[in-house]
Design a protein around this motif. Sequence first.
Motif, mmCIF file in Angstrom:
data_model
loop_
_atom_site.group_PDB
_atom_site.id
_atom_site.type_symbol
_atom_site.label_atom_id
_atom_site.label_comp_id
_atom_site.label_asym_id
_atom_site.label_seq_id
_atom_site.Cartn_x
_atom_site.Cartn_y
_atom_site.Cartn_z
ATOM 1 N N MET A 1 73.843 69.614 15.179
ATOM 2 C CA MET A 1 72.422 69.369 15.360
ATOM 3 C C MET A 1 72.875 68.192 14.673
ATOM 4 O O MET A 1 73.556 68.149 13.585
ATOM 5 C CB MET A 1 71.167 70.287 15.175
ATOM 6 C CG MET A 1 70.287 69.460 14.535
ATOM 7 S SD MET A 1 69.489 70.665 14.717
ATOM 8 C CE MET A 1 67.258 69.911 15.019
ATOM 9 N N THR A 2 72.855 67.094 15.320
ATOM 10 C CA THR A 2 73.199 65.742 14.542
ATOM 11 C C THR A 2 71.911 65.317 12.719
ATOM 12 O O THR A 2 70.627 65.816 13.756
ATOM 13 C CB THR A 2 73.388 64.496 14.784
ATOM 14 O OG1 THR A 2 72.019 64.431 15.963
ATOM 15 C CG2 THR A 2 75.045 64.814 15.935
ATOM 16 N N ASP A 3 71.933 64.316 12.691
ATOM 17 C CA ASP A 3 71.310 64.393 11.717
ATOM 18 C C ASP A 3 70.195 63.276 12.051
ATOM 19 O O ASP A 3 69.017 63.699 12.432
ATOM 20 C CB ASP A 3 71.493 62.927 10.914
ATOM 21 C CG ASP A 3 72.286 63.328 9.474
ATOM 22 O OD1 ASP A 3 72.890 64.446 9.307
ATOM 23 O OD2 ASP A 3 73.401 62.505 8.778
ATOM 24 N N LEU A 4 70.230 62.370 13.296
ATOM 25 C CA LEU A 4 69.232 61.779 14.561
ATOM 26 C C LEU A 4 68.538 63.197 15.103
ATOM 27 O O LEU A 4 67.485 63.251 15.052
ATOM 28 C CB LEU A 4 69.905 61.127 15.675
ATOM 29 C CG LEU A 4 69.302 60.468 16.473
ATOM 30 C CD1 LEU A 4 68.425 59.716 15.376
ATOM 31 C CD2 LEU A 4 69.905 59.792 17.863
ATOM 32 N N ASP A 5 69.229 64.181 15.575
ATOM 33 C CA ASP A 5 68.627 66.019 16.437
ATOM 34 C C ASP A 5 67.417 66.282 15.116
ATOM 35 O O ASP A 5 66.402 66.454 15.660
ATOM 36 C CB ASP A 5 68.652 66.480 16.458
ATOM 37 C CG ASP A 5 70.049 66.013 17.628
ATOM 38 O OD1 ASP A 5 71.719 66.610 18.317
ATOM 39 O OD2 ASP A 5 69.346 65.616 18.284
ATOM 40 N N ASP A 6 67.748 66.076 13.607
ATOM 41 C CA ASP A 6 67.260 66.772 13.124
ATOM 42 C C ASP A 6 65.921 65.858 12.782
ATOM 43 O O ASP A 6 64.856 66.012 12.225
ATOM 44 C CB ASP A 6 68.190 66.926 11.143
ATOM 45 C CG ASP A 6 67.145 67.417 10.630
ATOM 46 O OD1 ASP A 6 67.932 66.887 9.192
ATOM 47 O OD2 ASP A 6 66.989 68.609 10.280
ATOM 48 N N LEU A 7 66.483 64.386 12.337
ATOM 49 C CA LEU A 7 65.413 63.382 12.237
ATOM 50 C C LEU A 7 64.215 63.535 13.326
ATOM 51 O O LEU A 7 63.107 63.610 13.592
ATOM 52 C CB LEU A 7 65.455 61.960 11.872
ATOM 53 C CG LEU A 7 64.538 60.864 11.975
ATOM 54 C CD1 LEU A 7 64.166 61.265 10.691
ATOM 55 C CD2 LEU A 7 65.613 59.787 12.134
ATOM 56 N N ARG A 8 64.537 63.588 14.602
ATOM 57 C CA ARG A 8 63.647 63.970 15.935
ATOM 58 C C ARG A 8 62.357 65.289 15.520
ATOM 59 O O ARG A 8 61.842 65.190 15.847
ATOM 60 C CB ARG A 8 64.754 63.711 17.024
ATOM 61 C CG ARG A 8 64.620 62.929 17.484
ATOM 62 C CD ARG A 8 64.897 62.685 19.074
ATOM 63 N NE ARG A 8 65.822 61.400 19.230
ATOM 64 C CZ ARG A 8 67.003 60.876 19.682
ATOM 65 N NH1 ARG A 8 67.896 62.207 19.980
ATOM 66 N NH2 ARG A 8 67.643 59.904 20.314
ATOM 67 N N ALA A 9 63.281 65.897 15.466
ATOM 68 C CA ALA A 9 62.842 67.134 15.058
ATOM 69 C C ALA A 9 61.632 67.805 13.937
ATOM 70 O O ALA A 9 60.745 68.226 14.397
ATOM 71 C CB ALA A 9 63.714 68.338 14.686
ATOM 72 N N ARG A 10 61.766 66.380 12.820
ATOM 73 C CA ARG A 10 60.978 66.786 11.648
ATOM 74 C C ARG A 10 59.346 65.609 12.048
ATOM 75 O O ARG A 10 57.940 66.217 11.840
ATOM 76 C CB ARG A 10 61.504 66.156 10.098
ATOM 77 C CG ARG A 10 62.700 66.543 9.588
ATOM 78 C CD ARG A 10 63.043 66.111 8.808
ATOM 79 N NE ARG A 10 62.725 65.713 7.767
ATOM 80 C CZ ARG A 10 62.880 64.725 6.535
ATOM 81 N NH1 ARG A 10 63.740 64.447 6.625
ATOM 82 N NH2 ARG A 10 62.022 64.678 5.845
ATOM 83 N N ILE A 11 60.502 64.552 13.167
ATOM 84 C CA ILE A 11 58.823 64.008 13.332
ATOM 85 C C ILE A 11 57.758 64.181 13.922
ATOM 86 O O ILE A 11 56.558 63.899 14.455
ATOM 87 C CB ILE A 11 59.640 62.152 14.079
ATOM 88 C CG1 ILE A 11 60.273 61.961 13.152
ATOM 89 C CG2 ILE A 11 58.210 61.964 15.200
ATOM 90 C CD1 ILE A 11 60.734 60.340 13.732
ATOM 91 N N GLU A 12 58.516 65.316 14.908
ATOM 92 C CA GLU A 12 57.772 66.323 16.213
ATOM 93 C C GLU A 12 57.277 66.965 14.978
ATOM 94 O O GLU A 12 55.426 67.113 15.645
ATOM 95 C CB GLU A 12 58.578 66.999 16.870
ATOM 96 C CG GLU A 12 59.406 65.995 18.284
ATOM 97 C CD GLU A 12 60.386 66.356 19.022
ATOM 98 O OE1 GLU A 12 61.344 66.460 20.131
ATOM 99 O OE2 GLU A 12 59.904 67.690 18.697
ATOM 100 N N ARG A 13 57.950 67.693 14.090
ATOM 101 C CA ARG A 13 57.010 68.672 13.310
ATOM 102 C C ARG A 13 54.820 67.460 12.838
ATOM 103 O O ARG A 13 54.463 67.972 12.477
ATOM 104 C CB ARG A 13 57.500 69.029 12.180
ATOM 105 C CG ARG A 13 58.206 70.515 12.692
ATOM 106 C CD ARG A 13 58.506 70.936 11.889
ATOM 107 N NE ARG A 13 59.222 70.698 11.290
ATOM 108 C CZ ARG A 13 61.032 70.434 10.691
ATOM 109 N NH1 ARG A 13 61.593 70.447 11.740
ATOM 110 N NH2 ARG A 13 61.374 69.365 10.057
ATOM 111 N N LEU A 14 56.144 66.888 12.033
ATOM 112 C CA LEU A 14 54.962 65.568 11.320
ATOM 113 C C LEU A 14 53.471 65.004 12.779
ATOM 114 O O LEU A 14 52.761 64.930 12.433
ATOM 115 C CB LEU A 14 55.431 64.929 11.129
ATOM 116 C CG LEU A 14 56.220 65.157 9.931
ATOM 117 C CD1 LEU A 14 56.710 63.218 9.359
ATOM 118 C CD2 LEU A 14 54.983 65.406 8.538
#
Length: 161
Positions: A1-14
């Motif tokens: 998982m890339t930093d970009l995928d991690d960021l997308r997952a956090r945005i979806e949760r938020l």
Amino acid sequence: MTDLDDLRARIERLEGVTAHHTDLLDDLVNGVIGPRPEPTPSPPAPQPSRAIDPEDLAAWVQRHVTSVIARPIRGELRWCPRWWEHAEALFRFEALHRAWTELGGEPGTALSVWIRDHLDPCLRELLSPTGPFADCDLTERFGMRGDHLPLSTLHTVPYRS
């Protein structure tokens, strides 16, 4: 998982949390959820009628009615010195007493209102030729003989200036 995928997952949760908070806020504004409204107080239970105390009522009638009302009892007007033996008279005088209790101590025109709206109509009914004392000038009433006669006038004391 890339930093970009991690960021997308956090945005979806938020975004999910934000959507949930938005829904909660909408429900709160629309009254669907939130603090429970205060229960509507039930009306007070009716108080049982207090029993008429004949001695207190008789003293009150003497003090506030018969001692101050000067009406010659003649013609069609009737009064009974044993007014307390008449259920209608008891009922009316108790109603007068209750109105007095509410209005008697009020300032201004309250006493005049009590006289106009309560005392005068009551006396008209009680003293009328068809009132409860209509037969009190007869020698017989309810099995009583002789000693049940009306007063010629209500007892009064002359005014002295």
